[in-house]
Design an enzyme around this catalytic site. Structure first.
Site, short mmCIF file in Angstrom:
data_model
loop_
_atom_site.label_atom_id
_atom_site.label_comp_id
_atom_site.label_asym_id
_atom_site.label_seq_id
_atom_site.Cartn_x
_atom_site.Cartn_y
_atom_site.Cartn_z
N HIS A 371 -35.57 -7.62 -60.78
CA HIS A 371 -36.15 -8.29 -59.61
C HIS A 371 -37.38 -7.59 -59.06
O HIS A 371 -37.90 -8.03 -58.03
CB HIS A 371 -35.11 -8.40 -58.49
CG HIS A 371 -34.07 -9.45 -58.73
ND1 HIS A 371 -34.29 -10.79 -58.46
CD2 HIS A 371 -32.82 -9.37 -59.20
CE1 HIS A 371 -33.20 -11.48 -58.75
NE2 HIS A 371 -32.29 -10.65 -59.21
N LYS A 562 -39.42 -12.36 -43.90
CA LYS A 562 -38.98 -11.65 -45.10
C LYS A 562 -38.81 -10.18 -44.74
O LYS A 562 -39.17 -9.75 -43.64
CB LYS A 562 -39.96 -11.83 -46.26
CG LYS A 562 -41.40 -11.55 -45.94
CD LYS A 562 -42.30 -11.91 -47.11
CE LYS A 562 -42.52 -13.40 -47.25
NZ LYS A 562 -41.99 -13.95 -48.49
N ARG A 563 -38.24 -9.45 -45.66
CA ARG A 563 -38.10 -8.00 -45.47
C ARG A 563 -39.46 -7.39 -45.14
O ARG A 563 -40.48 -7.76 -45.73
CB ARG A 563 -37.52 -7.41 -46.76
CG ARG A 563 -37.33 -5.93 -46.78
CD ARG A 563 -36.44 -5.54 -47.96
NE ARG A 563 -36.92 -6.08 -49.21
CZ ARG A 563 -37.69 -5.41 -50.07
NH1 ARG A 563 -38.08 -4.19 -49.79
NH2 ARG A 563 -38.05 -5.96 -51.21
N LYS A 568 -45.47 -6.74 -48.98
CA LYS A 568 -45.36 -8.13 -48.50
C LYS A 568 -46.44 -8.45 -47.48
O LYS A 568 -46.65 -9.61 -47.13
CB LYS A 568 -43.96 -8.38 -47.94
CG LYS A 568 -42.88 -8.33 -49.03
CD LYS A 568 -41.48 -8.55 -48.46
CE LYS A 568 -40.40 -8.42 -49.52
NZ LYS A 568 -40.37 -9.55 -50.46
N THR A 670 -38.10 -16.54 -52.88
CA THR A 670 -37.37 -17.81 -52.74
C THR A 670 -37.66 -18.44 -51.39
O THR A 670 -37.50 -19.64 -51.22
CB THR A 670 -35.85 -17.62 -52.90
OG1 THR A 670 -35.39 -16.60 -52.01
CG2 THR A 670 -35.50 -17.24 -54.33
N LYS A 674 -38.10 -22.48 -50.22
CA LYS A 674 -37.41 -23.12 -49.10
C LYS A 674 -38.40 -23.78 -48.15
O LYS A 674 -38.19 -24.91 -47.69
CB LYS A 674 -36.57 -22.08 -48.35
CG LYS A 674 -35.43 -21.51 -49.17
CD LYS A 674 -34.91 -20.20 -48.58
CE LYS A 674 -34.02 -19.48 -49.58
NZ LYS A 674 -33.79 -18.08 -49.22
#
Length: 823
Positions: A371, A562-563, A568, A670, A674
């Protein structure tokens, strides 16, 4: 469901199954009162909302059990192959609505509770989120479990029953504070304890070798793994699979001798050590004690799961050698990689196979999903730690390593550097066991989770192993379950899509394409806009309640959830927000699009810069939200304690989805799926699954910006100087200067000096490098927003074209191409 020992399998097939419970509302109501009375011990006249919640769950659980037993018996009867999904996280969220929806009982339960004067929506909100995960990895595992049941793949999920999970996030004075998550405080009515399914797990000790070279490991300490089962219901109740979670228990709960001698604390030493194993998800591993606990956890659940798998296999089949034909074990990321060595130990030391046969069985049984390309997430453990905790496994790792390296040498095509890169032991600096390499070597299949990620695996972290084993790496792009992420979270949009398709789109999400023909229809756009507005009103109410920020649903809801991690790039988002704030104040005459910039996510407890970014978001929010000049044009908010339930409110309310990771660093994502499924436009880099989303949605319906993965790699290799880029961008320079000089932190002017200094000196995550492209892309988004018909058409097409990103499709590919399990 409870496994059937071999001596009862044949007779159990002839025993009658339990009679399915009635779904008649009157019967449901009577059963709810019955559970309230006889299981909870409450009179309906004094029952609390929590009592009603528990009673409803117990009634739903009763309706699941018969199908659960039927699914288990059918797998035994067919002698079918089972999938075993090992994951350190399962972010399953609330289960009551999930079970009701998949069993088709929502209307009946609503009517039954109405007769009893109970509000279903009210009690549903009281169900705690299971604290079994943190982010995308755990939520993917939950989607996969639901999809395996929905497409009729017999499966077990295996993980740890964390008492406190990751942590409950509070924001105090803008800073993240970690508190225990007490989701099990009142018990878990969904689970069934399985005391008969308990296994001993050892650590430390010594290994003895007899004259026949048989190894015997004598652990210095032993704990017990006790199973707890939760049923996972597939769509329309087609199949019910099992999520089996392990709780650690001491062999001796109290050392009575110490207690009687007056050492009351020391007497509980073994209980405390056992409790720590299943207490928290991801203990901080900066210290030696933290690293040891993390490795203990990974071995604890891997060993318990593998012992359970072998026990189940031998209860039905005579030969351990047939394990690959009847069991497919999937390692969800690198955390269960120690399972490769553990399966080898069980096959050799317990079941008497030689190394060659055990290695063949292991490789044919295990598959590994990678991942991440981040080296720290691939995990490696100091050899002394690994050898002290797992001495027999260290021997096996050396044996496996010798096999791999000899195979590489025998080809005559690899130099010493390549051999070193393939090794399971990293010899650079302190010697460490490379868990990613162990998982790769011990698996017949290694899959990435998006097309780009899979190709980068071949080029980077597993380049040399891929050269040695060129047929092992394959791609399985992630997906999400449409039952939860459309039907449940956005029922009005689901109804619109179902009416357009005229069929059961939950069984085949590709049928959503029927919406495509309505994208330019004025009436359809109005209906879609009304659905989105209602979702935004709900989020606005929640935002007001939780953080006191007032939002107008007329604003563009621009969301990044998100984390919190530097790759990110929440930092890129908030720096551009500061630049936008400056521009709005400097040019009030321009036609600015009103925006609500919303963030949520947890930072790892020991990740300083991530926690500092959360603080920065809060500091910017305080200034922006109190400025009369921008109050109606720009709002910023950070919603604390991000979890599945919060995502279920934020995702359907989003107009714009932020998927802005540094290209080449996000494996898939993901959340991007969504959001798009719920009709949000994506602004993002060509990273992870964004690449494939662009292909399916159409390049004209997604806003892509920034460097590609190849360009990022080239900049890093060529010694990129961010100072030149910043100097050439007045907007970026002004925003960074304001942040680093304390404009947003007057109480501590130097708070962000080092954070911004990192951008000026190295900018590893390309925040400065991508800033102008990102800012320009945001102005492109503004231009689309100013034309509502265009925006609505693009949003509808996003939702309509997301059929490929159903986790049902992903699971069917796993079943066909990796597991060889045919539904």
């Amino acid at each position: 469901m409870t496994d059937q020992p071999s001596r009862t399998v044949a007779t159990s097939q002839s025993l009658p199954l339990p009679t399915p419970k009635s779904s008649d509302p009157a019967r449901l109501a009577a059963d709810i009162v019955d559970r309230l009375t006889y299981r909870i011990g409450k009179d309906a006249t004094v029952a609390t909302q929590d009592d009603w919640l528990t009673a409803v769950i117990l009634v739903l659980r009763d309706r699941v059990v018969a199908k659960w037993m039927e699914s288990t018996r059918e797998t035994y009867r067919r002698e079918g192959k089972r999938v075993y999904y090992l994951s350190l996280e399962f972010l399953i969220g609330r289960l009551m609505r999930d079970a009701m929806t998949n069993l088709g009982l929502v209307d009946e339960m609503q009517e039954a509770l109405g007769e009893l004067g109970v509000d279903l929506d009210l009690i549903r909100q009281l169900e705690p989120d299971a604290a079994l995960g943190n982010g995308g990895l755990g939520r993917l595992a939950a989607c996969f479990m639901e999809s395996m049941a929905s497409v009729d793949v017999p499966a077990y999920g295996y993980g740890i029953r964390y008492q406190n999970g990751m942590f409950r996030q509070q924001i105090q004075d803008g800073w993240q504070v970690e508190l225990p998550e007490t989701w099990l405080e009142h018990g878990n009515p969904w689970e069934f304890g399985r005391r008969e399914s308990a296994y001993e797990i050892g650590f430390g000790g010594s290994v003895a070798v007899d004259d026949a070279d048989k190894c015997t490991w004598t652990p210095a300490e032993t704990f017990t793994a006790e199973a707890f089962d939760t049923p996972i219901v597939g769509w329309q109740g087609k199949r019910v699979n099992t999520l089996r979670l392990w709780r650690a228990e001491p062999v001796d709960p109290i050392l009575l001798g110490k207690f009687n001698a007056g050492d009351h604390i020391g007497a509980l030493r073994e209980s405390n050590k056992a409790e720590a194993l299943s207490r928290v998800l991801y203990p901080a591993d900066e210290t030696e004690a933290g690293q040891e606990l993390r490795l203990r956890q990974e071995y604890f659940f891997s060993s318990a799961s593998l012992q359970d798998i072998i026990r189940r296999h031998l209860s039905q089949f005579d030969r351990i050698t047939s394990l690959p034909d009847k069991a497919a074990i999937q390692l969800n990321d690198t955390h269960p990689a120690v399972g490769v060595a553990e399966l080898m130990r069980l096959l050799m030391d317990v079941h008497g196979l030689d190394f060659d046969m055990a290695w063949d069985i292991t490789k044919r049984t295990i598959a590994y999903t990678n991942h991440t390309l981040l080296p720290e997430a691939l995990e490696s453990w100091p050899v002394p730690l690994f050898e002290r905790l797992l001495p027999r496994h260290m021997q096996i790792v050396y044996q496996i390593n010798a096999r791999v390296l000899k195979e590489a040498r025998a080809t005559g095509t690899f130099d010493d550097a390549q051999i070193s890169a393939m090794s399971l032991i990293d010899e650079a600096g302190g010697r460490r066991v490379r868990m990613g390499n162990l998982a790769f070597a011990g698996s017949h299949s290694i899959n990435g989770v998006s097309g780009l990620h899979t190709e980068l695996m071949k080029q980077t972290v597993f380049h040399d192993l891929h050269q040695l084993y060129p047929l092992r790496i394959n791609n399985k792009t992630n997906g999400v379950t449409p039952r939860r992420w459309l039907m449940q979270v956005n029922p009005a949009l689901y109804d619109m899509a179902r009416e357009a398709a005229g069929t059961d789109i939950m069984s085949d999400l590709d049928a959503m394409q029927a919406l495509d023909t309505l994208a330019d229809d004025g009436a359809a756009q109005e209906r879609f806009a009304a659905i989105k507005r209602a979702n935004k009103e709900r989020l606005a109410a929640l935002t007001q309640e939780r953080i006191g920020v007032s939002l107008s649903p007329d604003m563009m809801f621009d969301i990044q959830i998100k984390r919190i991690h530097e790759y990110k790039r929440q930092l890129l988002n908030i720096v551009e927000t500061v630049a936008l704030y400056d521009q709005i104040r400097s040019h009030p005459e321009r036609d600015w699009v009103p925006r609500a910039k919303l963030f949520a996510g947890k930072a790892a407890a020991s990740y300083h810069n991530a926690k500092l970014i959360i603080k920065l978001i809060g500091d910017v929010a305080k200034v922006v939200n109190s400025d009369p000049a921008t109050r109606d044009l720009l709002k910023v908010g950070f919603l604390p304690n991000y979890n599945v339930s919060l995502a279920e409110v934020m995702v359907p309310a989003a107009d714009l989805s932020e998927q802005i990771s540094t290209a080449g660093m996000e494996a898939s994502g993901t959340g991007n799926m969504k959001f798009a499924l719920n009709g949000a436009l994506t602004i993002g880099t060509l990273d992870g699954a964004n690449v494939e989303m662009r292909e399916h949605i159409g390049a004209e319906n997604i806003v892509i910006f920034g460097l590609t993965a190849d360009e990022v790699a080239q900049k890093r290799a060529n010694g990129y100087d961010p100072a030149e880029v910043i100097a050439a961008s007045p907007e970026l320079e002004q925003a960074l200067h304001a942040i680093e000089t304390g404009v947003f932190s007057p109480d501590e002017p130097d708070r962000y000096r080092d954070l911004i200094g990192g951008l000026r000196s190295s900018d590893w995550f390309m925040v400065a490098a991508d800033f102008d492209a990102y800012a320009n892309a945001q102005r492109e988004v503004d231009a689309i927003w100013r034309h509502p018909a265009r925006w609505q058409a693009m949003a509808i097409r996003n939702a309509a074209r997301m059929g490929y990103f159903s986790s049902d499709r992903t699971i069917r590919q796993y079943a066909r191409e990796i597991w060889n399990v045919l539904p």
